[in-house]
Design an enzyme around this catalytic site. Sequence first.
Site, short mmCIF file in Angstrom:
data_model
loop_
_atom_site.label_atom_id
_atom_site.label_comp_id
_atom_site.label_asym_id
_atom_site.label_seq_id
_atom_site.Cartn_x
_atom_site.Cartn_y
_atom_site.Cartn_z
N ARG A 143 -10.68 1.43 -17.42
CA ARG A 143 -10.68 0.47 -18.54
C ARG A 143 -11.88 0.67 -19.48
O ARG A 143 -11.88 0.12 -20.58
CB ARG A 143 -10.64 -0.97 -18.02
CG ARG A 143 -9.29 -1.30 -17.39
CD ARG A 143 -9.14 -2.77 -17.05
NE ARG A 143 -7.77 -3.11 -16.72
CZ ARG A 143 -7.29 -3.24 -15.48
NH1 ARG A 143 -8.07 -3.06 -14.45
NH2 ARG A 143 -6.02 -3.54 -15.28
N HIS A 202 -12.79 8.46 -9.48
CA HIS A 202 -11.64 8.97 -8.72
C HIS A 202 -11.95 10.35 -8.15
O HIS A 202 -11.58 10.66 -7.02
CB HIS A 202 -10.41 9.08 -9.63
CG HIS A 202 -9.91 7.77 -10.16
ND1 HIS A 202 -9.92 7.46 -11.50
CD2 HIS A 202 -9.38 6.70 -9.53
CE1 HIS A 202 -9.41 6.26 -11.67
NE2 HIS A 202 -9.08 5.76 -10.50
N SER A 235 -14.77 3.17 -14.74
CA SER A 235 -13.49 2.46 -14.67
C SER A 235 -12.57 3.05 -15.72
O SER A 235 -13.04 3.43 -16.82
CB SER A 235 -13.70 0.97 -14.97
OG SER A 235 -12.47 0.35 -15.28
N GLN A 293 0.93 -5.88 -10.03
CA GLN A 293 -0.45 -6.38 -9.92
C GLN A 293 -1.03 -6.82 -11.25
O GLN A 293 -2.20 -7.18 -11.33
CB GLN A 293 -1.34 -5.35 -9.23
CG GLN A 293 -1.64 -4.09 -10.03
CD GLN A 293 -2.39 -3.07 -9.19
OE1 GLN A 293 -1.82 -2.39 -8.34
NE2 GLN A 293 -3.69 -2.95 -9.40
N ASP A 303 -14.18 -1.93 -6.58
CA ASP A 303 -13.15 -2.95 -6.32
C ASP A 303 -13.36 -3.47 -4.90
O ASP A 303 -12.52 -3.26 -4.02
CB ASP A 303 -11.77 -2.33 -6.51
CG ASP A 303 -11.56 -1.87 -7.94
OD1 ASP A 303 -11.44 -2.72 -8.82
OD2 ASP A 303 -11.54 -0.65 -8.17
N GLN A 345 -10.75 -5.77 -3.36
CA GLN A 345 -9.52 -5.01 -3.08
C GLN A 345 -9.67 -4.22 -1.77
O GLN A 345 -8.77 -4.20 -0.93
CB GLN A 345 -9.24 -4.05 -4.25
CG GLN A 345 -8.20 -2.99 -3.95
CD GLN A 345 -7.82 -2.19 -5.17
OE1 GLN A 345 -7.06 -2.67 -5.99
NE2 GLN A 345 -8.33 -0.97 -5.30
#
Length: 280
Positions: free
Chosen positions: A187, A37, A185, A61, A150, A153
């Site tokens: 995650r 980011h 990520s 989502q 992504d 996306q």
Amino acid sequence: MRIADRIVEIRSAVQRARGNGSTVGLVPTMGALHAGHASLIERAAAVDDFVVVSVFVNPTQFGPAEDFDAYPRRLQEDASIAAEHGAHLVFAPTVEEMYPPGASTFVEVEGLTANLCGAVRPGHFRGVTTVVGKLFNIVAPDRAYFGEKDYQQMLVISKMVRDMHMPVEVVACPTVRETDGLAMSSRNAYLTAEQRAAAPAIRRGLLAGERVVKQGGSASEAVQTAIAQIATEPILKVQYVEAVDPETLTRPDHNGAPMLLAAAVFAGDTRLIDNIVVEG
Ligand code: PAF
């Protein structure tokens, strides 16, 4: 760093910036900001005069069995990271602000959402395009910055922008990786030490697949090689590895054409994705 949670606040801040002749860049995120980011924010700050980072864990989502509740939320830390890397404002709305009671309008891109993550996460991209469409309406940025991790996306959002005549430039930014190759990520924070040690096999698998293509192998040989490499870490469970055309996301129709090798892999309950574009 100012954190705005109301649409009226963000609209008037953007209007003021535009009144001063500033261009506006938007970095849409779900928070839990990391170096990936940060690189998007820095890229935005290098191009645009006024940079908005949105932090919103978007319920539409996530599938019913997915990690919406568990998704890491740490707004103050995110705001500091955003400021440090050149953002001017954080937009962190509530779910009610983004989805007023009774909201029943969705944006859906057909075709590009049929394969890869779209096939295994029904409704996911509808949620993404709906919320990103809302953010574009609210912030009205000149440019919006998305990571290539992504990949699907990024392509789906670019298609939405084209199809809906949205006056926004979608800027695709390279995937940022840990030193062992694992794609950054939010995650990754879920991974146990053992899962974290195994996870770089995803990148190794995709690179092995790329080598197969570069040595003249077929798409299916590349996929099989990638799967075999990932399987050397038995803790990882492949959801899919696919070779597709990087523009249409359908099967590449001839050898020598550029190819997207994309993977989704589970480490326990944590779903990790990565991809590589193999030039023809
Ligand atoms: O990539 C993400 O973090 C999200 O899908 C996005 C684009 C912020 C939409 O919620």
